[in-house]
Design a protein around this motif. Sequence first.
Motif, PDB file in Angstrom:
ATOM      1  N   LYS A 145       9.669 -37.278  16.985  1.00 40.06           N
ATOM      2  CA  LYS A 145      10.046 -36.066  16.245  1.00 40.06           C
ATOM      3  C   LYS A 145      10.888 -35.133  17.114  1.00 40.06           C
ATOM      4  CE  LYS A 145       6.718 -35.455  12.575  1.00 40.06           C
ATOM      5  NZ  LYS A 145       5.820 -34.507  11.922  1.00 40.06           N
ATOM      6  N   LEU A 146      11.960 -34.590  16.520  1.00 40.64           N
ATOM      7  CA  LEU A 146      12.808 -33.630  17.221  1.00 40.64           C
ATOM      8  C   LEU A 146      12.230 -32.220  17.122  1.00 40.64           C
ATOM      9  CD1 LEU A 146      16.485 -34.605  16.348  1.00 40.64           C
ATOM     10  CD2 LEU A 146      15.509 -34.458  18.636  1.00 40.64           C
ATOM     11  N   LYS A 147      12.297 -31.499  18.227  1.00 39.89           N
ATOM     12  CA  LYS A 147      11.812 -30.113  18.245  1.00 39.89           C
ATOM     13  C   LYS A 147      12.714 -29.306  19.171  1.00 39.89           C
ATOM     14  CE  LYS A 147       7.502 -27.510  19.054  1.00 39.89           C
ATOM     15  NZ  LYS A 147       7.306 -26.964  17.701  1.00 39.89           N
ATOM     16  N   ARG A 171      13.202 -35.084  21.614  1.00 41.39           N
ATOM     17  CA  ARG A 171      12.488 -35.962  20.682  1.00 41.39           C
ATOM     18  C   ARG A 171      11.222 -36.451  21.379  1.00 41.39           C
ATOM     19  NH1 ARG A 171      13.886 -38.224  16.023  1.00 41.39           N
ATOM     20  NH2 ARG A 171      16.146 -38.024  16.313  1.00 41.39           N
ATOM     21  N   ASP A 202      14.408 -38.534  24.097  1.00 39.73           N
ATOM     22  CA  ASP A 202      15.818 -38.149  23.993  1.00 39.73           C
ATOM     23  C   ASP A 202      15.955 -36.638  24.148  1.00 39.73           C
ATOM     24  OD1 ASP A 202      17.229 -40.754  22.640  1.00 39.73           O
ATOM     25  OD2 ASP A 202      15.225 -40.431  21.818  1.00 39.73           O
ATOM     26  N   HIS A 251      18.673 -33.775  22.981  1.00 45.18           N
ATOM     27  CA  HIS A 251      19.859 -33.482  22.168  1.00 45.18           C
ATOM     28  C   HIS A 251      20.391 -32.108  22.573  1.00 45.18           C
ATOM     29  CE1 HIS A 251      19.405 -36.583  18.825  1.00 45.18           C
ATOM     30  NE2 HIS A 251      18.376 -36.798  19.632  1.00 45.18           N
ATOM     31  N   ARG A 300      17.175 -29.791  22.053  1.00 45.96           N
ATOM     32  CA  ARG A 300      16.087 -30.378  21.259  1.00 45.96           C
ATOM     33  C   ARG A 300      15.579 -31.630  21.960  1.00 45.96           C
ATOM     34  NH1 ARG A 300      17.516 -31.132  15.130  1.00 45.96           N
ATOM     35  NH2 ARG A 300      19.451 -32.065  15.869  1.00 45.96           N
ATOM     36  N   VAL A 349      23.795 -36.552  23.689  1.00 45.18           N
ATOM     37  CA  VAL A 349      22.425 -37.082  23.574  1.00 45.18           C
ATOM     38  C   VAL A 349      22.117 -37.909  24.810  1.00 45.18           C
ATOM     39  CG1 VAL A 349      20.818 -38.505  22.258  1.00 45.18           C
ATOM     40  CG2 VAL A 349      22.497 -37.111  21.041  1.00 45.18           C
TER      41      VAL A 349
END
Length: 451
Positions: free
Chosen positions: A133-135, A129, A114, A116, A127, A196
């Motif tokens: 985990k989102l970063k 995923r 994903d 974001h 960001r 998103v």
Amino acid sequence: MNNILIDYKLFKTYDKEYFLKNKIVPICENDISLDFFVCKESKLLNINNDFNKVLKFKQISTNELLFLLSFLDIKMTLFELSCKAIDKINSNDKHIENFIECLINFSIITRASDIHIEEFNDLVLFRFRVDGKLKIFFSFNIELLKIISSYIKLIANLDITQTRLPQDGRFSIKVESEVFDFRLSTMPTSQSESLVIRILDKKNINKSIEDLGLSSDVFLTLKKALKLTQGLLLITGPTGAGKTTTLYSILQELNSDEKKIITVEDPIEYKIDSISQIAVNSKVGLSFEVILKNILRQDPDIIFIGEIRDKFSLDIALQASLTGHLVLASIHSNNAVETISRLMDLNADPFLISSTLKLILAQRLVLNYCKYCEAKGCEKCNYTKYYDRSCIAEVLNIDENISSMIFKKEDINKIKQYLKTINFKTIMDDGKMKVSLNITSMDEVFKVVNY
């Protein structure tokens, strides 16, 4: 650290190789001063002689700094395109189109599921995923948000003027001769809008059940259950536990010219050849209930129900299982045993459950140690020390004893006691086994298993 606007033009203004070699990240400059990110490993011995300005330093961790320097050419290109896109005098649609293509390409390289895109103060944050985990990968000028929003809505056939209501759409983009599908969700926020983009990677559905990383005993029990011609098989776990990937892998395993397979999905994530997939569309009256009421008239052999969400969908699943169909479904539950309690809570007939329920697979996903750097941190793992995920699971085969206990509405603790006598292996046991094989850490197991 990543929500600070980095002026990537500075890598061109000065010497890109200098920054890479000395582990230094330039942030911004004015006529007097120049700001940098540095870490413990930065080489700062002669830096005052290299720049004829007042130098300011912000210390961050080594892995954070190396992450900022990773994929530097792509980040520099994105920054340049973002500046061109918001240039009111010289901008044109080609700049934002190139920006989106570069962004999408970058997300695929980094294995993101994903993207974001959202406002933060006077910036727009991107960001990704990756492995659940989102970063934050980068941030640009806030003016870019409206331009991106309009362009993505346009290619997803959405109303570009609508910013007060949520919208959902789809679009496709060709990346290096391969076409990728994307799902777009827009949502109004108090400040502006959140976008998103879900990357619908076909690799997820092309996984065979052998590729899921299941332990041998779990795999063999599941494989045996898939030879059944009737009954109910349930996959359980919270959102993000990999249930969809497992169910699609099972469908691929069962798919053949001799079987009619029908799926009921909301929405259809991936299209599978020779399987009749039905998308719920309440706008035209094609509700979950309408589809399930009529599904048996299609003479299916195997029915896949995306999610058992209420008594109605459960009753249909049980009735279909009882009348000679193999039914696959997902359901939200903590573990295999509690799934039985969940079915009871939905007021299902204990006789129907005991007669039709054949197997419950409860699963979670845990991060794997990066195989490229052996958990030190590298470009492949975005300096997180983890790369890809493994499935940890428990499989409950409904034998005659458990079936009898369900029929008699025995207390769930009685079933738990019985499972101890047959050496039932829990998700936690499976997680510990994967830790012993140095696949993941105990911390990762504890994050996803809460009992």
